[in-house]
Write an enzyme that holds these catalytic residues in place. Structure first.
Site, PDB file in Angstrom:
ATOM      1  N   ARG A  58      84.879  50.515  46.760  1.00 18.55           N
ATOM      2  CA  ARG A  58      83.883  49.478  47.062  1.00 18.55           C
ATOM      3  C   ARG A  58      82.793  50.049  47.967  1.00 18.55           C
ATOM      4  NH1 ARG A  58      85.022  46.532  51.283  1.00 18.55           N
ATOM      5  NH2 ARG A  58      87.178  46.174  50.685  1.00 18.55           N
ATOM      6  N   TYR A 110      62.390  32.540  38.915  1.00 13.34           N
ATOM      7  CA  TYR A 110      63.482  32.455  37.934  1.00 13.34           C
ATOM      8  C   TYR A 110      64.424  31.295  38.291  1.00 13.34           C
ATOM      9  CZ  TYR A 110      68.021  33.572  35.871  1.00 13.34           C
ATOM     10  OH  TYR A 110      69.224  33.489  35.235  1.00 13.34           O
ATOM     11  N   ASP A 182      60.465  40.319  43.316  1.00 14.25           N
ATOM     12  CA  ASP A 182      61.357  40.452  42.168  1.00 14.25           C
ATOM     13  C   ASP A 182      60.503  41.065  41.051  1.00 14.25           C
ATOM     14  OD1 ASP A 182      62.826  40.148  39.841  1.00 14.25           O
ATOM     15  OD2 ASP A 182      63.753  38.269  40.478  1.00 14.25           O
ATOM     16  N   LYS A 207      67.927  43.710  32.693  1.00 13.49           N
ATOM     17  CA  LYS A 207      66.750  43.624  31.816  1.00 13.49           C
ATOM     18  C   LYS A 207      66.218  45.013  31.485  1.00 13.49           C
ATOM     19  CE  LYS A 207      67.422  39.298  32.969  1.00 13.49           C
ATOM     20  NZ  LYS A 207      68.478  38.555  32.348  1.00 13.49           N
TER      21      LYS A 207
HETATM   22  C1  LIG Z   1      63.187  37.519  37.147  1.00 14.25           C
HETATM   23  C2  LIG Z   1      64.683  37.477  37.223  1.00 14.25           C
HETATM   24  N1  LIG Z   1      65.293  37.720  38.386  1.00 14.25           N
HETATM   25  C3  LIG Z   1      66.636  37.699  38.507  1.00 14.25           C
HETATM   26  C4  LIG Z   1      67.446  37.374  37.431  1.00 14.25           C
HETATM   27  C5  LIG Z   1      68.927  37.313  37.621  1.00 14.25           C
HETATM   28  O1  LIG Z   1      69.555  38.424  37.055  1.00 14.25           O
HETATM   29  P1  LIG Z   1      71.057  38.466  36.504  1.00 14.25           P
HETATM   30  O2  LIG Z   1      71.095  37.598  35.283  1.00 14.25           O
HETATM   31  O3  LIG Z   1      71.296  39.920  36.244  1.00 14.25           O
HETATM   32  O4  LIG Z   1      71.933  37.921  37.584  1.00 14.25           O
HETATM   33  C6  LIG Z   1      66.853  37.114  36.191  1.00 14.25           C
HETATM   34  C7  LIG Z   1      67.696  36.801  35.030  1.00 14.25           C
HETATM   35  O5  LIG Z   1      67.231  36.387  34.001  1.00 14.25           O
HETATM   36  C8  LIG Z   1      65.429  37.169  36.090  1.00 14.25           C
HETATM   37  O6  LIG Z   1      64.808  36.907  34.929  1.00 14.25           O
END
Ligand SMILES: Cc1ncc(COP(=O)(O)O)c(C=O)c1O
Length: 389
Positions: A58, A110, A182, A207
């Site tokens: 971990r 998001y 982000d 992504k």
């Molecule tokens: C812009 C953005 N940030 C964060 C996330 C969260 O990521 P995860 O699904 O890997 O937890 C997403 C998921 O679609 C996203 O589109």
């Protein structure tokens, strides 16, 4: 003996070279050119207190360390921390806050981020104000004596509205706020927020960074000493680490990030231009189109305009019909993979956002979103044309 094989990155290595090589060296025990998956929970110590820098899985793992170094360099930060998902990464960033702190957040953030802030973290005496961060005077108005952080998504999902990163970072400096970006939607190929002054960059590696729709993960790239120290501590304390196998998948993904993103950009631009001339489409949202209200800003702070498109087909029925009729494109959540995905944000990715809020930010029921993959764009156009017919 393998030391001589170690790739020495030139100090001014270009982006695609950094993607391929940063953080990686031939495996010291075999010379394997690909960083192995160190699928181990613990490490044998030579004697009490004597080990090779690895004690427990971990806390440290060589595959995870490699991807963390790789992603830190790709984003131009000082250290990276890989987590089990994009949401776990955002959760770790939130632990930099203390009870009573206030955060200003892009209003079209998001849906999962909104849910974490609104439903979970607000129970811990943290407060959040959602502001259209494309208008920075509104951010300034929302600042209170307890504001500590400005959390920005640019371009936003799925409206594709942009925040001026340079201006946001100037504002954050003036008010002593941490600027968190982000950068999932743009990917570091198209946009590197740290160059504009961001303190922390986060990604859902699920992504574009992984890029092959076969892993869930997240990363935080940090620039300040105190954040690096804390994030390392929290990664070990909360334990939401990225697994060795997922770390390996993301490492494999970033090797081709530059070539994939270049094609995502071309394909999305081609599709956006096609959709803009289509009689059944009311509006196309894509930063690469001159009709996008922030096209000039996009040209200034982005190297390319990304693989995400949203378009309005007038009614919810028409949006459902397009999603149903496509053949090559897959109806699915998520984005950033090599294959094209189509979706209806109001019913899928943003269903957790209340309808009034969705409408207030322009996320209508007639909006369709496409994560444009790297297939031949002519095939994608044919598919959309038949679905719209
Ligand atoms: C812009 C953005 N940030 C964060 C996330 C969260 O990521 P995860 O699904 O890997 O937890 C997403 C998921 O679609 C996203 O589109």
């Amino acid at each position: 003996m393998y030391r001589s094989w170690i790739v020495k990155l030139p100090s001014r290595a270009r982006f695609s070279t950094v993607c391929l090589h940063a953080g990686q060296e031939p495996d010291p025990s075999t010379g394997a050119i690909v960083t192995p998956i160190y699928q181990t929970s613990t490490y044998v110590q030579e004697e009490l207190g004597r080990h090779k820098g690895y004690e427990y899985g971990r806390t440290q793992n060589p595959t995870r360390l490699a991807v963390e170094r790789n992603l830190a360099e790709i984003e131009g930060g000082r250290a990276g921390f890989a987590f089990a998902s994009g949401m776990a990464a955002i959760g770790a960033i939130a632990t930099l806050l203390r009870s009573g702190d206030h955060v200003i957040v892009s209003e079209n953030v998001y849906g999962g981020t909104f849910r974490l802030f609104d439903k979970v973290l607000s129970r811990y005496q943290l407060s959040f104000t959602y502001v259209d961060t494309s208008a920075l005077d509104r951010v300034e108005d929302a600042i209170t004596p307890s504001t500590r952080m400005l959390f920005v998504e640019t371009p936003t999902n799925p409206i594709l509205s942009l925040t001026d990163l340079r201006a946001a970072s100037d504002l954050a400096r003036r008010h002593d706020l941490r600027l968190v970006v982000d950068n999932t939607f743009a990917s570091p190929y198209n946009q590197r927020p740290i160059e504009y002054g961001a303190d922390l960059v986060t990604h859902s590696t699920t992504k574009y960074l992984n890029g092959h729709s076969d892993s869930i993960g997240g990363v935080v790239v940090a620039t300040r000493d105190e954040d690096i120290e804390w994030l390392q501590f929290i990664q070990n304390s909360q334990g939401a680490i990225l697994s060795p196998f997922d770390s390996w998948l993301v490492l494999r993904g970033t090797k081709t990030l530059a070539v994939r993103m270049a094609q995502h950009n071309i394909n999305a631009q081609t599709l956006a231009e096609f959709l803009e001339t289509h009689p059944k489409v009311k509006q196309v949202l894509y930063p690469g189109l001159p009709s996008h209200p922030q096209h000039e800003l996009a040209k200034r702070q982005m190297r390319g305009f990304g693989g995400m498109i949203a378009f309005d087909v007038g009614t919810m029925e028409a949006a459902y019909s397009v999603c149903k009729r496509v053949r090559l494109m897959a109806l699915a959540e998520s984005l950033g993979g090599v294959e094209t995905l189509i979706g209806h944000p109001a019913a899928m990715t943003h269903a957790s956002v209340p309808k009034e809020r969705r409408e207030a930010i322009g996320l209508t029921d007639s909006l369709v979103r496409i994560s444009v993959g790297i297939e031949d764009p002519a095939d994608l156009i044919e598919d959309l044309a038949q679905a719209l017919r």
